[in-house]
Design a protein around this motif. Structure first.
Motif, mmCIF file in Angstrom:
data_model
loop_
_atom_site.group_PDB
_atom_site.id
_atom_site.type_symbol
_atom_site.label_atom_id
_atom_site.label_comp_id
_atom_site.label_asym_id
_atom_site.label_seq_id
_atom_site.Cartn_x
_atom_site.Cartn_y
_atom_site.Cartn_z
ATOM 1 N N CYS A 1 4.155 17.169 0.052
ATOM 2 C CA CYS A 1 3.557 15.864 -0.203
ATOM 3 C C CYS A 1 4.450 14.810 0.426
ATOM 4 C CB CYS A 1 3.419 15.622 -1.699
ATOM 5 S SG CYS A 1 2.887 13.950 -2.138
ATOM 6 N N ALA A 2 3.843 13.992 1.263
ATOM 7 C CA ALA A 2 4.578 12.913 1.924
ATOM 8 C C ALA A 2 4.121 11.571 1.378
ATOM 9 C CB ALA A 2 4.359 12.981 3.432
ATOM 10 N N ALA A 3 5.071 10.790 0.877
ATOM 11 C CA ALA A 3 4.778 9.450 0.388
ATOM 12 C C ALA A 3 5.133 8.448 1.475
ATOM 13 C CB ALA A 3 5.569 9.164 -0.875
ATOM 14 N N SER A 4 4.251 7.483 1.687
ATOM 15 C CA SER A 4 4.510 6.474 2.711
ATOM 16 C C SER A 4 3.991 5.128 2.247
ATOM 17 C CB SER A 4 3.836 6.869 4.031
ATOM 18 O OG SER A 4 2.433 6.928 3.868
ATOM 19 N N GLY A 5 4.436 4.093 2.949
ATOM 20 C CA GLY A 5 3.997 2.744 2.619
ATOM 21 C C GLY A 5 5.139 1.911 2.089
ATOM 22 N N SER A 6 4.772 0.941 1.263
ATOM 23 C CA SER A 6 5.750 -0.004 0.733
ATOM 24 C C SER A 6 6.437 0.623 -0.479
ATOM 25 C CB SER A 6 5.040 -1.308 0.340
ATOM 26 O OG SER A 6 5.965 -2.219 -0.210
ATOM 27 N N ILE A 7 7.555 1.312 -0.223
ATOM 28 C CA ILE A 7 8.258 2.054 -1.270
ATOM 29 C C ILE A 7 9.693 1.580 -1.361
ATOM 30 C CG2 ILE A 7 9.077 4.314 -2.013
ATOM 31 C CD1 ILE A 7 6.666 5.529 -0.522
ATOM 32 N N PHE A 8 10.084 1.113 -2.553
ATOM 33 C CA PHE A 8 11.487 0.801 -2.805
ATOM 34 C C PHE A 8 12.193 2.029 -3.364
ATOM 35 C CE2 PHE A 8 15.283 -1.393 -3.796
ATOM 36 C CZ PHE A 8 15.659 -1.045 -5.080
ATOM 37 N N ARG A 9 11.562 2.655 -4.343
ATOM 38 C CA ARG A 9 12.148 3.851 -4.936
ATOM 39 C C ARG A 9 11.064 4.713 -5.581
ATOM 40 N NH1 ARG A 9 16.859 4.829 -9.475
ATOM 41 N NH2 ARG A 9 15.239 4.374 -11.001
ATOM 42 N N ILE A 10 11.201 6.014 -5.403
ATOM 43 C CA ILE A 10 10.329 6.961 -6.096
ATOM 44 C C ILE A 10 11.067 7.431 -7.344
ATOM 45 C CG2 ILE A 10 9.102 9.136 -5.992
ATOM 46 C CD1 ILE A 10 8.842 8.758 -2.976
ATOM 47 N N GLN B 1 0.837 -1.182 0.000
ATOM 48 C CA GLN B 1 0.000 0.000 0.000
ATOM 49 C C GLN B 1 0.881 1.244 0.000
ATOM 50 O OE1 GLN B 1 -3.173 -0.617 -0.116
ATOM 51 N NE2 GLN B 1 -4.196 1.337 0.248
ATOM 52 N N VAL B 2 0.532 2.199 -0.844
ATOM 53 C CA VAL B 2 1.267 3.455 -0.928
ATOM 54 C C VAL B 2 0.276 4.596 -0.731
ATOM 55 C CG1 VAL B 2 2.536 4.996 -2.458
ATOM 56 C CG2 VAL B 2 3.061 2.556 -2.448
ATOM 57 N N GLN B 3 0.677 5.574 0.036
ATOM 58 C CA GLN B 3 -0.160 6.764 0.248
ATOM 59 C C GLN B 3 0.620 8.020 -0.052
ATOM 60 O OE1 GLN B 3 -1.768 6.586 4.318
ATOM 61 N NE2 GLN B 3 -3.790 6.777 3.389
ATOM 62 N N LEU B 4 -0.050 8.983 -0.669
ATOM 63 C CA LEU B 4 0.504 10.315 -0.874
ATOM 64 C C LEU B 4 -0.424 11.285 -0.157
ATOM 65 C CD1 LEU B 4 1.333 10.236 -4.703
ATOM 66 C CD2 LEU B 4 2.852 9.732 -2.791
ATOM 67 N N VAL B 5 0.132 12.092 0.726
ATOM 68 C CA VAL B 5 -0.671 13.027 1.495
ATOM 69 C C VAL B 5 -0.129 14.431 1.293
ATOM 70 C CG1 VAL B 5 -1.496 13.693 3.776
ATOM 71 C CG2 VAL B 5 -1.226 11.274 3.210
ATOM 72 N N GLU B 6 -0.994 15.294 0.746
ATOM 73 C CA GLU B 6 -0.605 16.682 0.503
ATOM 74 C C GLU B 6 -0.994 17.573 1.679
ATOM 75 O OE1 GLU B 6 -2.339 15.233 -3.588
ATOM 76 O OE2 GLU B 6 -2.911 15.112 -1.470
ATOM 77 N N SER B 7 -0.267 18.675 1.818
ATOM 78 C CA SER B 7 -0.612 19.678 2.816
ATOM 79 C C SER B 7 -0.071 21.027 2.357
ATOM 80 C CB SER B 7 -0.041 19.318 4.189
ATOM 81 O OG SER B 7 1.370 19.241 4.132
ATOM 82 N N GLY B 8 -0.593 22.097 2.971
ATOM 83 C CA GLY B 8 -0.053 23.418 2.710
ATOM 84 C C GLY B 8 -0.918 24.326 1.861
ATOM 85 N N GLY B 9 -2.037 23.827 1.372
ATOM 86 C CA GLY B 9 -2.908 24.686 0.578
ATOM 87 C C GLY B 9 -3.585 25.740 1.429
ATOM 88 N N GLY B 10 -4.290 26.645 0.774
ATOM 89 C CA GLY B 10 -4.997 27.677 1.517
ATOM 90 C C GLY B 10 -5.460 28.803 0.629
ATOM 91 N N LEU B 11 -5.930 29.872 1.275
ATOM 92 C CA LEU B 11 -6.412 31.068 0.590
ATOM 93 C C LEU B 11 -5.402 32.195 0.803
ATOM 94 C CD1 LEU B 11 -8.587 32.840 -0.774
ATOM 95 C CD2 LEU B 11 -9.614 33.130 1.487
ATOM 96 N N VAL B 12 -4.904 32.737 -0.304
ATOM 97 C CA VAL B 12 -3.938 33.830 -0.224
ATOM 98 C C VAL B 12 -4.311 34.902 -1.230
ATOM 99 C CG1 VAL B 12 -2.038 32.353 0.559
ATOM 100 C CG2 VAL B 12 -2.378 32.770 -1.896
#
Length: 121
Positions: free
Chosen positions: A22-31, A1-12
């Motif tokens: 963006c943080a990638a997590s899970g079963s990762i050998f190489r991006i 399982q691989v997850q990508l989680v974004e953050s930091g958006g907003g109104l400017v």
């Protein structure tokens, strides 16, 4: 399982800056490559910027000179520094990565859920 989680958006306001992560997590050998796409209301999803494992970058013409993509290979993170934001940058920004889950597997594409960026004039 691989997850990508974004953050930091907003109104400017126009001219301001934002930093997406963006943080990638899970079963990762190489991006192999990782980057950002965006989709504005009523428009197709489009490439914003990508960066390869060797740190080669590619930018959409509309963001060249304003946006900067970088990655932290130790943390499997990618960042998008967005400067001089314009109202036309308003969109949902999605993280995308081509990830190998083992040394013998081919890379597959994964998407995050997206983060909203709104730039007011």
């Amino acid at each position: 399982q691989v997850q990508l989680v974004e953050s930091g958006g907003g109104l400017v306001q126009a001219g301001w800056s934002l930093r997406l992560s963006c943080a990638a997590s899970g079963s990762i050998f190489r991006i192999n490559s990782i980057g950002w796409y965006r989709q504005a209301p009523g428009k197709q999803r489009e490439l914003v910027a990508t960066i390869t494992a060797g740190s080669s970058t590619n930018y959409a013409d509309s963001v060249k000179g304003r946006f900067d993509i970088s990655r932290d290979n130790d943390k499997n993170n990618v960042y998008l520094e967005m400067n001089s934001l314009k109202p036309e940058d308003t969109a949902v920004y999605y993280c995308n990565a081509v990830i190998q889950r083992s040394s013998w597997a081919r890379g597959n594409g994964y998407w995050g859920q997206g983060t909203q960026v709104t730039v007011s004039s």
